[in-house]
Scaffold this motif. Structure first.
Motif, short mmCIF file in Angstrom:
data_model
loop_
_atom_site.label_atom_id
_atom_site.label_comp_id
_atom_site.label_asym_id
_atom_site.label_seq_id
_atom_site.Cartn_x
_atom_site.Cartn_y
_atom_site.Cartn_z
N LEU A 169 38.46 47.02 36.82
CA LEU A 169 38.40 46.80 38.26
C LEU A 169 38.04 48.10 38.96
CD1 LEU A 169 41.56 44.58 38.75
CD2 LEU A 169 39.19 43.83 38.94
N ARG A 170 37.26 47.99 40.01
CA ARG A 170 36.90 49.13 40.85
C ARG A 170 37.18 48.76 42.30
NH1 ARG A 170 36.08 50.80 36.39
NH2 ARG A 170 34.34 52.05 35.59
N HIS A 171 37.50 49.73 43.12
CA HIS A 171 37.68 49.45 44.55
C HIS A 171 37.07 50.58 45.38
CE1 HIS A 171 40.94 52.37 45.32
NE2 HIS A 171 41.30 52.13 44.08
N ALA A 172 36.64 50.22 46.56
CA ALA A 172 36.06 51.19 47.49
C ALA A 172 36.14 50.59 48.88
CB ALA A 172 34.61 51.50 47.11
N ALA A 173 35.89 51.41 49.88
CA ALA A 173 35.84 50.91 51.25
C ALA A 173 34.69 49.91 51.38
CB ALA A 173 35.64 52.07 52.22
N ARG A 174 34.80 49.02 52.36
CA ARG A 174 33.81 47.97 52.56
C ARG A 174 32.39 48.53 52.55
NH1 ARG A 174 34.67 43.34 55.17
NH2 ARG A 174 36.49 43.37 53.81
N GLY A 175 31.57 47.99 51.62
CA GLY A 175 30.17 48.37 51.52
C GLY A 175 29.90 49.64 50.74
N ALA A 176 30.96 50.29 50.22
CA ALA A 176 30.77 51.58 49.54
C ALA A 176 30.79 51.47 48.02
CB ALA A 176 31.84 52.57 49.99
N LEU A 177 30.94 50.28 47.46
CA LEU A 177 30.89 50.13 46.01
C LEU A 177 29.50 50.49 45.50
CD1 LEU A 177 32.80 46.79 45.31
CD2 LEU A 177 33.47 49.05 44.48
N ALA A 178 29.46 51.27 44.45
CA ALA A 178 28.17 51.64 43.87
C ALA A 178 27.50 50.42 43.24
CB ALA A 178 28.37 52.73 42.82
N ALA A 179 26.19 50.34 43.38
CA ALA A 179 25.44 49.25 42.73
C ALA A 179 25.62 49.35 41.23
CB ALA A 179 23.97 49.35 43.11
N ASP A 180 25.91 48.23 40.59
CA ASP A 180 26.22 48.24 39.16
C ASP A 180 25.85 46.89 38.57
OD1 ASP A 180 27.31 48.39 36.63
OD2 ASP A 180 29.17 49.35 37.29
N ARG A 181 24.96 46.88 37.59
CA ARG A 181 24.54 45.63 36.98
C ARG A 181 25.66 44.95 36.22
NH1 ARG A 181 19.13 46.40 33.62
NH2 ARG A 181 20.42 48.07 32.70
N ALA A 182 26.73 45.69 35.90
CA ALA A 182 27.85 45.12 35.15
C ALA A 182 28.87 44.43 36.06
CB ALA A 182 28.54 46.20 34.33
N THR A 183 28.67 44.48 37.38
CA THR A 183 29.61 43.83 38.30
C THR A 183 29.46 42.32 38.21
OG1 THR A 183 29.61 45.70 39.82
CG2 THR A 183 30.27 43.56 40.71
N ARG A 184 30.58 41.64 37.96
CA ARG A 184 30.55 40.18 37.78
C ARG A 184 31.16 39.43 38.95
NH1 ARG A 184 32.98 38.52 32.29
NH2 ARG A 184 31.77 36.65 32.70
N ALA A 185 31.98 40.12 39.75
CA ALA A 185 32.58 39.47 40.91
C ALA A 185 33.05 40.55 41.88
CB ALA A 185 33.75 38.59 40.49
N VAL A 186 33.09 40.19 43.16
CA VAL A 186 33.59 41.11 44.19
C VAL A 186 34.50 40.33 45.13
CG1 VAL A 186 33.00 42.65 46.10
CG2 VAL A 186 31.50 42.52 44.09
N LEU A 187 35.68 40.90 45.38
CA LEU A 187 36.60 40.34 46.37
C LEU A 187 36.55 41.23 47.61
CD1 LEU A 187 39.72 39.62 44.10
CD2 LEU A 187 37.90 38.03 44.78
N ARG A 188 36.27 40.63 48.75
CA ARG A 188 36.20 41.37 50.00
C ARG A 188 37.50 41.11 50.77
NH1 ARG A 188 31.16 43.08 49.59
NH2 ARG A 188 29.66 41.75 48.48
N MET A 189 38.32 42.16 50.91
CA MET A 189 39.67 42.03 51.45
C MET A 189 39.70 42.33 52.95
SD MET A 189 40.74 41.27 48.46
CE MET A 189 42.45 40.95 48.89
N ASP A 190 40.71 41.77 53.63
CA ASP A 190 40.78 41.98 55.08
C ASP A 190 41.32 43.35 55.47
OD1 ASP A 190 43.49 41.76 54.57
OD2 ASP A 190 43.86 40.16 56.02
N ASN A 191 41.69 44.17 54.48
CA ASN A 191 42.12 45.55 54.78
C ASN A 191 40.96 46.53 54.71
OD1 ASN A 191 41.69 45.74 52.03
ND2 ASN A 191 43.83 46.18 51.50
N GLY A 192 39.74 46.01 54.59
CA GLY A 192 38.56 46.88 54.56
C GLY A 192 38.16 47.35 53.18
N SER A 193 38.78 46.80 52.14
CA SER A 193 38.45 47.18 50.76
C SER A 193 37.61 46.13 50.08
CB SER A 193 39.74 47.39 49.95
OG SER A 193 40.52 48.43 50.48
#
Length: 281
Positions: free
Chosen positions: A81-105
């Motif tokens: 699992l990786r986390h970052a501020a909204r929109g700051a996740l690095a592009a990664d071809r291995a990413t299989r899912a993203v959860l967008r949380m209401d705390n800005g993460s």
């Protein structure tokens, strides 16, 4: 494959990000992650759920929602699992899912080999699902006597029995090799043939190596990292796993490698001797 210490490290790293937050949107980018279910339907069910707690059971992460549902995550070989501020996740071809949380993460599930799984369980499914798949937690209320009862009557090699998640939850190739070295037990011993002293040694060794693994934030050999991208250091503590051909730290005999139940296994032929009386029957 991440084992109990690695999954516990991930849990501790991601819990502060998820707990108390609501999923505004779920993007499931790889249908294999949730098969046989439709990824769009699962993503829709996740949206709006608020996270009550993030727990661990064996090698599973349990994201518990206020609704009573549980998202059961298994990292398998290369999941993380990786986390970052909204929109700051690095592009990664291995990413299989993203959860967008209401705390800005944003929280991403990354998995190079694509063996990891997500299961969304209804409240009534959680307890029976876990009970069917997993034995007791080795770091919980787990005694040497209880370990003996889990192994009683088992004719399988000791290592194979310990790798069975229904015997004890969370153990894998790394920590079983390490525990067997510390307890001076041969991996081919008959699982049901240990005496009281041997069970106590094995019980102490299992808890010792798992606690050390958690303290070292797991073992980074290839892909494993904590949610903040940091690496574990348990590999610096290995006494057996992956050290075939090197001298034993205890007696200086050369460590040997065999295959037990299809898994590469390293042990000391002198400290962990397999006698005729103690071998598989």
């Amino acid at each position: 494959m991440p084992e109990l210490p690695e999954v516990e490290t991930v849990r501790r790293g991601i819990a502060p990000v998820l707990e108390g937050a609501r999923i505004e949107r779920a993007d499931i980018l790889d249908a294999r992650l949730v098969r046989p279910f439709d990824p769009g339907i699962v993503a829709g069910e996740l949206a709006g759920e608020r996270v009550r707690a993030v727990d661990r059971r064996g090698k599973y992460l349990l994201v518990r929602f206020e609704s009573g549902r549980v998202l059961l995550m298994h990292l398998r070989m290369t999941g993380s699992l990786r986390h970052a501020a909204r929109g700051a996740l690095a592009a990664d071809r291995a990413t299989r899912a993203v959860l967008r949380m209401d705390n800005g993460s944003d929280v991403a599930f990354r998995d190079v080999r694509r063996f990891g799984t997500w299961e969304l369980l209804e409240p009534q499914e959680v307890r029976p699902t876990l009970a069917e798949r997993l034995g007791p937690e080795p770091l919980g209320a787990f005694s040497a006597a209880r370990l003996g009862r889990r192994l009683e009557g088992r004719r399988a090699p000791l290592k194979s029995a310990l790798l069975d998640q229904r015997t004890v939850a969370g153990l894998g190739n790394i920590y079983v090799d390490e525990a067997l070295w510390h307890s001076r037990l041969h991996p081919l011993r008959s699982a049901g043939g240990l005496d009281g002293d041997e069970l106590r040694r094995l019980h102490r060794a299992l808890r010792r190596v798992l606690r050390l693994g958690i303290a070292r934030q797991g073992s980074t050999l290839r892909d494993y990292t904590a949610p903040d991208g940091s690496y574990g250091s348990m590999q610096d503590e290995f006494r057996a796993y992956g050290r075939a051909g090197q001298p034993c730290d205890r007696c200086r005999a050369v460590l040997e490698r065999i295959v037990v139940g299809g898994r590469g296994t390293t042990f000391c032929p002198r400290c962990q001797a397999l006698t005729r009386a103690s071998g598989p029957s």
